[in-house]
Motif scaffolding. Structure first.
Motif, PDB file in Angstrom:
ATOM      1  N   VAL A   1       0.831  -1.208   0.000  1.00 40.10           N
ATOM      2  CA  VAL A   1       0.000   0.000   0.000  1.00 40.10           C
ATOM      3  C   VAL A   1       0.866   1.259   0.000  1.00 40.10           C
ATOM      4  CG1 VAL A   1      -1.769   1.306   1.251  1.00 40.10           C
ATOM      5  CG2 VAL A   1      -1.975  -1.179   1.017  1.00 40.10           C
ATOM      6  N   VAL A   2       1.913   1.277   0.786  1.00 36.87           N
ATOM      7  CA  VAL A   2       2.810   2.438   0.793  1.00 36.87           C
ATOM      8  C   VAL A   2       3.480   2.583  -0.579  1.00 36.87           C
ATOM      9  CG1 VAL A   2       4.935   3.390   1.785  1.00 36.87           C
ATOM     10  CG2 VAL A   2       3.149   2.490   3.279  1.00 36.87           C
ATOM     11  N   GLY A   3       3.857   1.461  -1.194  1.00 33.18           N
ATOM     12  CA  GLY A   3       4.402   1.514  -2.549  1.00 33.18           C
ATOM     13  C   GLY A   3       3.408   2.122  -3.523  1.00 33.18           C
ATOM     14  N   GLY A   4       2.134   1.773  -3.385  1.00 32.21           N
ATOM     15  CA  GLY A   4       1.098   2.356  -4.228  1.00 32.21           C
ATOM     16  C   GLY A   4       0.962   3.849  -4.009  1.00 32.21           C
ATOM     17  N   TRP A   5       1.101   4.261  -2.758  1.00 35.47           N
ATOM     18  CA  TRP A   5       1.043   5.689  -2.446  1.00 35.47           C
ATOM     19  C   TRP A   5       2.179   6.434  -3.141  1.00 35.47           C
ATOM     20  CZ3 TRP A   5       4.323   8.493   1.149  1.00 35.47           C
ATOM     21  CH2 TRP A   5       3.889   9.809   1.380  1.00 35.47           C
ATOM     22  N   PHE A   6       3.398   5.884  -3.060  1.00 39.91           N
ATOM     23  CA  PHE A   6       4.533   6.520  -3.725  1.00 39.91           C
ATOM     24  C   PHE A   6       4.353   6.540  -5.236  1.00 39.91           C
ATOM     25  CE2 PHE A   6       7.030   5.857   0.237  1.00 39.91           C
ATOM     26  CZ  PHE A   6       7.502   7.150   0.378  1.00 39.91           C
ATOM     27  N   MET A   7       3.862   5.460  -5.790  1.00 37.12           N
ATOM     28  CA  MET A   7       3.650   5.409  -7.231  1.00 37.12           C
ATOM     29  C   MET A   7       2.591   6.415  -7.666  1.00 37.12           C
ATOM     30  SD  MET A   7       5.901   3.360  -8.340  1.00 37.12           S
ATOM     31  CE  MET A   7       5.455   2.885  -9.991  1.00 37.12           C
ATOM     32  N   ALA A   8       1.513   6.521  -6.907  1.00 43.16           N
ATOM     33  CA  ALA A   8       0.466   7.495  -7.239  1.00 43.16           C
ATOM     34  C   ALA A   8       1.017   8.915  -7.173  1.00 43.16           C
ATOM     35  CB  ALA A   8      -0.719   7.329  -6.303  1.00 43.16           C
ATOM     36  N   ARG A   9       1.800   9.190  -6.145  1.00 42.15           N
ATOM     37  CA  ARG A   9       2.403  10.528  -6.028  1.00 42.15           C
ATOM     38  C   ARG A   9       3.330  10.826  -7.195  1.00 42.15           C
ATOM     39  NH1 ARG A   9       4.012  12.969  -0.497  1.00 42.15           N
ATOM     40  NH2 ARG A   9       5.477  13.803  -1.971  1.00 42.15           N
ATOM     41  N   SER A  10       4.108   9.828  -7.614  1.00 45.63           N
ATOM     42  CA  SER A  10       5.027  10.069  -8.734  1.00 45.63           C
ATOM     43  C   SER A  10       4.252  10.305 -10.025  1.00 45.63           C
ATOM     44  CB  SER A  10       6.024   8.919  -8.887  1.00 45.63           C
ATOM     45  OG  SER A  10       5.407   7.763  -9.404  1.00 45.63           O
ATOM     46  N   ALA A  11       3.133   9.603 -10.216  1.00 49.70           N
ATOM     47  CA  ALA A  11       2.319   9.810 -11.415  1.00 49.70           C
ATOM     48  C   ALA A  11       1.700  11.206 -11.414  1.00 49.70           C
ATOM     49  CB  ALA A  11       1.231   8.752 -11.499  1.00 49.70           C
ATOM     50  N   ILE A  12       1.223  11.638 -10.259  1.00 48.53           N
ATOM     51  CA  ILE A  12       0.639  12.981 -10.159  1.00 48.53           C
ATOM     52  C   ILE A  12       1.698  14.041 -10.456  1.00 48.53           C
ATOM     53  CG2 ILE A  12      -0.330  14.668  -8.539  1.00 48.53           C
ATOM     54  CD1 ILE A  12      -1.764  12.188  -7.215  1.00 48.53           C
TER      55      ILE A  12
ATOM     56  N   TYR B   1       1.571  -0.596 -11.503  1.00 51.09           N
ATOM     57  CA  TYR B   1       1.642  -0.949 -10.080  1.00 51.09           C
ATOM     58  C   TYR B   1       0.253  -0.963  -9.460  1.00 51.09           C
ATOM     59  CZ  TYR B   1       3.348  -1.217  -5.288  1.00 51.09           C
ATOM     60  OH  TYR B   1       3.606  -1.636  -4.014  1.00 51.09           O
ATOM     61  N   LEU B   2      -0.511   0.097  -9.730  1.00 52.49           N
ATOM     62  CA  LEU B   2      -1.827   0.212  -9.116  1.00 52.49           C
ATOM     63  C   LEU B   2      -2.806  -0.842  -9.640  1.00 52.49           C
ATOM     64  CD1 LEU B   2      -2.135   4.095  -9.027  1.00 52.49           C
ATOM     65  CD2 LEU B   2      -1.554   2.563  -7.147  1.00 52.49           C
ATOM     66  N   ASN B   3      -2.651  -1.249 -10.895  1.00 48.91           N
ATOM     67  CA  ASN B   3      -3.555  -2.250 -11.466  1.00 48.91           C
ATOM     68  C   ASN B   3      -3.112  -3.686 -11.239  1.00 48.91           C
ATOM     69  OD1 ASN B   3      -5.386  -0.391 -12.530  1.00 48.91           O
ATOM     70  ND2 ASN B   3      -4.200  -0.152 -14.405  1.00 48.91           N
ATOM     71  N   GLN B   4      -1.807  -3.918 -11.177  1.00 50.81           N
ATOM     72  CA  GLN B   4      -1.295  -5.284 -11.125  1.00 50.81           C
ATOM     73  C   GLN B   4      -0.743  -5.710  -9.763  1.00 50.81           C
ATOM     74  OE1 GLN B   4      -1.501  -7.470 -13.698  1.00 50.81           O
ATOM     75  NE2 GLN B   4      -2.618  -5.902 -14.826  1.00 50.81           N
ATOM     76  N   LEU B   5      -0.163  -4.795  -9.029  1.00 50.05           N
ATOM     77  CA  LEU B   5       0.481  -5.156  -7.765  1.00 50.05           C
ATOM     78  C   LEU B   5      -0.335  -4.748  -6.538  1.00 50.05           C
ATOM     79  CD1 LEU B   5       4.156  -4.273  -8.724  1.00 50.05           C
ATOM     80  CD2 LEU B   5       3.004  -6.476  -8.837  1.00 50.05           C
ATOM     81  N   LEU B   6      -0.919  -3.578  -6.563  1.00 50.37           N
ATOM     82  CA  LEU B   6      -1.689  -3.108  -5.412  1.00 50.37           C
ATOM     83  C   LEU B   6      -2.826  -4.056  -5.017  1.00 50.37           C
ATOM     84  CD1 LEU B   6      -1.970  -0.806  -3.332  1.00 50.37           C
ATOM     85  CD2 LEU B   6      -3.546   0.287  -4.935  1.00 50.37           C
ATOM     86  N   PRO B   7      -3.523  -4.689  -5.956  1.00 51.75           N
ATOM     87  CA  PRO B   7      -4.604  -5.597  -5.554  1.00 51.75           C
ATOM     88  C   PRO B   7      -4.166  -6.751  -4.649  1.00 51.75           C
ATOM     89  CG  PRO B   7      -4.853  -5.022  -7.860  1.00 51.75           C
ATOM     90  CD  PRO B   7      -3.517  -4.475  -7.409  1.00 51.75           C
ATOM     91  N   ARG B   8      -2.888  -7.083  -4.652  1.00 51.09           N
ATOM     92  CA  ARG B   8      -2.397  -8.130  -3.745  1.00 51.09           C
ATOM     93  C   ARG B   8      -2.653  -7.774  -2.286  1.00 51.09           C
ATOM     94  NH1 ARG B   8       3.535  -8.329  -5.039  1.00 51.09           N
ATOM     95  NH2 ARG B   8       3.536  -9.614  -3.186  1.00 51.09           N
ATOM     96  N   ALA B   9      -2.706  -6.491  -1.982  1.00 47.80           N
ATOM     97  CA  ALA B   9      -2.928  -6.056  -0.597  1.00 47.80           C
ATOM     98  C   ALA B   9      -4.269  -6.557  -0.066  1.00 47.80           C
ATOM     99  CB  ALA B   9      -2.858  -4.534  -0.500  1.00 47.80           C
ATOM    100  N   PHE B  10      -5.276  -6.622  -0.936  1.00 57.52           N
ATOM    101  CA  PHE B  10      -6.599  -7.055  -0.483  1.00 57.52           C
ATOM    102  C   PHE B  10      -6.593  -8.509  -0.030  1.00 57.52           C
ATOM    103  CE2 PHE B  10      -7.444  -3.622  -3.528  1.00 57.52           C
ATOM    104  CZ  PHE B  10      -8.097  -2.750  -2.678  1.00 57.52           C
TER     105      PHE B  10
END
Length: 108
Positions: free
Chosen positions: A41-52, A78-87
Motif C-alpha cells: 500500500v505504501v508503494g502504491g502511495w509513492f507510485m500514485a504521487r510520482s504519477a501525479i 503498479y496500481l492495477n497489477q500489484l496493489l490488488p495483492r494487498a486485499f
C-alpha cells in the motif's frame, strides 16, 4: 487506491485490537502478512504521487515528456497489477494463530 488504504486501516485496527486483548500469538501470526500489506500500500502511495507529479510536470511543459509518460504508465501498472495483492492479505492478518500450533513440534 483508496480501497487499499481502507483495507490497510481495517487490518491495522484488527492488529491493534489483538494486541489490546492480549492475543500476542495472533498478533505475531499477523505480523508478516501485515507488513507485506503495508509495503504494498505504501508503494502504491509513492507510485500514485510520482504519477501525479509527472502529470503536473507534463502539463507545465517541464522535463522529458517521454520519461514522465513512462512514470505514469509504471504507476498505473503498479496500481492495477500489484496493489490488488494487498486485499488478499487482509484475511491472513485477521486469521488466528491456532493453526500455527495445531501440529506439535515432535511431529515436524
Amino acid at each position: 487506491y483508496g480501497a487499499a488504504v481502507d483495507a490497510l486501516e481495517e487490518s491495522t485496527h484488527h492488529l491493534l485490537s489483538t494486541l489490546a486483548d492480549g492475543r500476542h500469538d495472533d498478533a505475531l501470526a499477523a505480523s508478516s502478512p501485515y507488513l507485506e500489506m503495508l509495503g504494498i500500500v505504501v508503494g502504491g502511495w509513492f507510485m500514485a504521487r510520482s504519477a501525479i507529479a509527472a502529470r503536473r510536470m507534463v502539463d507545465a511543459g517541464a522535463g522529458d515528456a517521454g520519461f514522465l509518460a513512462d512514470k505514469v504508465v509504471t504507476a498505473r501498472f503498479y496500481l492495477n497489477q500489484l496493489l490488488p495483492r494487498a486485499f488478499g492479505l487482509g484475511s491472513a492478518v485477521s486469521a488466528a494463530a491456532d493453526d500455527l500450533y495445531a501440529i506439535s513440534a515432535e511431529r515436524l
